[in-house]
Design an enzyme around this catalytic site. Sequence first.
Site, PDB file in Angstrom:
ATOM      1  CD  GLU A 255      -3.158  -0.877   2.119  1.00  0.00           C
ATOM      2  OE1 GLU A 255      -3.078  -0.015   3.004  1.00  0.00           O
ATOM      3  OE2 GLU A 255      -4.138  -1.646   2.015  1.00  0.00           O
TER       4      GLU A 255
ATOM      5  CD  GLU B 119      -3.902  -5.721   3.402  1.00  0.00           C
ATOM      6  OE1 GLU B 119      -4.712  -4.936   3.932  1.00  0.00           O
ATOM      7  OE2 GLU B 119      -2.669  -5.580   3.443  1.00  0.00           O
TER       8      GLU B 119
HETATM    9  O1  AHR Z   1      -5.333  -5.429   7.350  1.00  0.00           O
HETATM   10  C1  AHR Z   1      -5.228  -4.214   8.016  1.00  0.00           C
HETATM   11  C2  AHR Z   1      -4.492  -3.147   7.215  1.00  0.00           C
HETATM   12  O2  AHR Z   1      -5.244  -2.792   6.099  1.00  0.00           O
HETATM   13  C3  AHR Z   1      -3.177  -3.551   6.620  1.00  0.00           C
HETATM   14  O3  AHR Z   1      -2.132  -3.420   7.520  1.00  0.00           O
HETATM   15  C4  AHR Z   1      -3.012  -2.566   5.487  1.00  0.00           C
HETATM   16  O4  AHR Z   1      -2.266  -3.097   4.425  1.00  0.00           O
HETATM   17  C5  AHR Z   1      -4.427  -2.220   5.098  1.00  0.00           C
HETATM   18  O5  AHR Z   1      -4.633  -0.862   5.051  1.00  0.00           O
END
Ligand code: AHR
Length: 501
Positions: free
Chosen positions: A173, A291
């Site tokens: 990210e 994610e």
């Molecule tokens: O999963 C929680 C957070 O969400 C992670 O650390 C990040 O990559 C995303 O913003």
Amino acid sequence: MPSGSARPAAASSAIPLDRRMFGALVEHMGRSVYSGIFEPDHPAADADGFRTDVLDLVRELGVTTIRYPGGNFVSAYRWEDGVGPVERRPARLDLAWHSLEPNQFGLDEFVRWTRRAGVEPMLALNLGTRGVAEALELLEYANHPGGSALSDLRIRNGAAEPHDIRLWCLGNELDGPWQVGHKTAAEYGRLAAETARAMRRFDPSLELVLSGSSGLAMPTFGAWETTILEVAGDLVDHISLHAYYEDDGDLRSFLASAVDLERFIERVAAIVDDVAERTGSRKRIGLSVDEWNVWYLSRLQAQPPSDGWPVAPRLSEDAYSAADAVVVGSLLIALLKHADRVRCACMAQLVNVIAPIRTEPGGRAWRQTTFYPFALTSANALGGSVVPVKLEASTVTTARYGDVPALDAVAALDATGAILSVFAVNRHELEEAQLDLDLREWPGATPHDATVLWDPDPRARNTEMAPRRVVPRPLAVGPLEDGRLRVALPPVSWAVVRLRV
Ligand code: AHR
């Protein structure tokens, strides 16, 4: 009353399903690691300090791949702190989650844990505060058999065999201003390209994931993907996307979250194709939705800031409702519908932090509502293939996404090819839906069983004291007449109908 028909295509249209569709994230965040998967003092801990009650649930969940060690955490992480004799490992400030990282669990423990859980490791690199040199050092430590300084260090640390990690994320990210080491697309693209090029000198067969946008709503979405793919696309195998959803009180829109995920996937796929065409690249880059989940981020943001640097504080221990589980089921349907492009997906996360599995320190481990759609989808699709479904359904009008189909469905053949499962969701918040399952492409199919995840109270949850408040239950279907099976889906429900074929 919502209604619709779902017609699974013939077996010849089935799309092979990548095992990595059923991944999850273990991040050094909150109690994901400490008192989650690792708790040496717990009565159920094994000799390595791994909680065996959690390992049993991880296997039951049917997870295949674990992304580690973050998430935001990785962007300032020094992997060296987490290897070697534990009593000599430093405690460090973790700026991502304002915690103290004791480094009692690191790379070697993680790989040992993955072997015990029967899952593939997916390692994320720190491209926030670090760069090519540290990535190469980590690669040498992890994957080189021996005879070099860092591979010999791994052997001295007790891992005689190389970890042989195949799947690597080039940062996390970095489009997000919250990320330590946040970069512009041009800066990140160049760093990712240089890192990928160097890693391929060590092993050209590694699989590398470029870090795409951390959300469809990011102001840089689109431009970010285009820039980084132009610079690094030919050097990587996948590009990531991250997607989280939460119920802000507008249940109807929340139940339609998968519509947004599908749009996101389709837009990234279109950008990948467009860049490939313009640059003349023949490489077919896969999507890594590494994610995704329901995440009550607004609750985390509303939490008063900690005045210290606690070890493994309680962060984002979201207690999931029946409605949350229905959304998770429908996000899985969206992922399977795009199995031709999505090569990898990780539910974020696995234990305690926005997770399907919850634990208490020294206490129980239990299944959240969201455990069930994941486990049932994995159990019936892993090792098999996805069968597209032609869906015709009435619509519901949502404030966030406009008119969307009230029903959604996809099908999968299991690993044996003997069971066809149809996964379906009723997104209507109040009314039962009638689904007409049209099996004319599957002559000879006979109903095997059907299961529904639903609760009269869509906000019902599982807790430590009532861990089985919301569980899947049998669903009555049928009879099968003229190749059609009638299925009544309660409001806010997710179901799997299994047929012998
Ligand atoms: O999963 C929680 C957070 O969400 C992670 O650390 C990040 O990559 C995303 O913003």
